[in-house]
Design an enzyme around this catalytic site. Structure first.
Site, short mmCIF file in Angstrom:
data_model
loop_
_atom_site.label_atom_id
_atom_site.label_comp_id
_atom_site.label_asym_id
_atom_site.label_seq_id
_atom_site.Cartn_x
_atom_site.Cartn_y
_atom_site.Cartn_z
N CYS A 22 0.87 -1.18 0.00
CA CYS A 22 0.00 0.00 0.00
C CYS A 22 0.90 1.23 0.00
CB CYS A 22 -0.91 -0.02 1.22
SG CYS A 22 -2.05 1.38 1.21
N ASP A 77 -10.20 5.33 -3.30
CA ASP A 77 -9.00 5.91 -2.71
C ASP A 77 -9.08 7.43 -2.75
OD1 ASP A 77 -6.40 6.50 -1.86
OD2 ASP A 77 -5.58 4.73 -2.86
N CYS A 115 -3.41 6.91 -4.97
CA CYS A 115 -3.12 5.48 -4.86
C CYS A 115 -1.66 5.19 -5.27
CB CYS A 115 -4.08 4.63 -5.70
SG CYS A 115 -3.95 2.87 -5.32
#
Ligand code: PYC
Length: 318
Positions: free
Chosen positions: A93, A239, A243
């Protein structure tokens, strides 16, 4: 790893260009395993109730990405990290890594400089600047398939590229409806239908990997940006940041299309108007993305898990 539920878990909250990260700093029983993938799998088997309790309502909401810090698995790394969200676990992430770095700095465990972190999909590193800006060096990104057509019932044929940036993405050059905040409900429905169609038609990443992020691209609206995006995350949340793994996948696709040279900067705007700047480094035939952005610590708290609370392990409307 003890499967008994702890009574409290300490967390630090932050947001990275608008997208929240909740870093667990104490109270979660440590997962066992020689690799971060083994530790993630053990969390999935034995501690999924904690994932739900930490990120879902009533303590959280569907946009929160959680991050459990563990001891490192590689020599030279500062920590391991497993990212998770409202429906499961993420490979990597990007916004979350930036949030973890700023959290470690907030806790006094990190000063400006470089830090390496182990994730289930590989070791990444991050450079923390004195002004708080963080640049991550991601796992290598690549385009898996170009110009893939998917038939979306009621919508027709949608064409896009399948690419890896630490998670799997389907990237679409998008027209209507416009990528504006007003259209978020419609964009969420649209991208969910594209993802469902990819699943139904057996379109996957490498080795049958599920494509769980859908990314739409349109014209930028903020000065200096090259493109604006809308990213559907696994589940139904979008998001708020551009992202990090999605921007990494985009850089690989641009490179394959001859539109981005190594070292050339690309500024990706999100649906909220925030930006990441990214570029590729080509090393040993691999494309290594660098993603730069900012995160801000928003709180530090102790989550309580009262055994009498019927919602102590979260609630989700799905
Ligand atoms: O920044 O890579 C990212 C990300 C993935 C899901 C939410 N944010």
């Amino acid at each position: 790893m003890s499967t008994e539920a702890p009574l409290q878990i300490d967390v630090v909250d932050s947001h990275t260009e608008g997208e929240p990260t909740r870093v667990v700093i104490a109270g979660w029983p440590m997962p066992e395993g020689a690799t971060m993938a083994e530790r993630r799998d053990q969390m999935r088997r034995h501690a999924d109730h904690l994932r739900r309790g930490v990120v879902l309502e009533p303590r959280g909401h569907d946009a929160i990405v959680g991050a459990l810090l563990t001891p490192p698995v590689e020599r030279g790394s500062a920590a391991g990290v497993v990212f998770f969200n409202d429906v499961g676990y993420l490979g990597m992430c990007g916004h979350g890594t930036i949030g973890v770095v700023r959290t470690l700095e907030f806790l006094g465990r990190l000063s400006p400089g470089r830090v390496a972190l182990d994730t289930p999909v590989g070791t990444v590193s991050a450079d923390l600047d004195a002004d708080g800006t963080v640049t991550i060096t991601n796992v290598p990104a690549y385009r898996h398939a170009a110009d893939v057509s998917v038939h979306v019932p009621g919508l027709g044929t949608v064409r896009g590229d399948v690419a890896w940036g630490g998670n799997w993405f389907f990237l679409v050059d998008h027209g209507e409806p416009a990528l504006t905040a007003d259209n978020i409900p419609e964009l969420t429905r649209l991208t969910t239908r594209i993802r469902d169609a990819l699943h139904a038609q057996g379109i996957t990443g490498t080795d049958g990997a599920e494509i769980d992020h859908i990314e739409l691209f349109g014209a930028p609206t903020v000065p200096g940006a090259d493109s604006r995006n809308f990213v559907l995350c696994p589940g139904a949340a979008y998001d708020r940041s551009p992202c990090g793994t999605g921007t990494s996948a985009k850089l690989a696709v641009l490179h394959e299309r001859g539109k981005l040279a190594p070292g050339q900067h690309w500024t990706q705007e999100s649906i909220t108007g925030s930006t990441f700047t990214g570029w590729l480094e080509q090393t040993g035939g691999r494309l290594v993305p660098h993603i730069r952005g900012r995160a801000f610590v928003t709180g530090r708290s102790t989550l309580r898990f009262d055994p009498a609370d019927p919602f102590r392990f979260g609630w989700r409307n799905a």
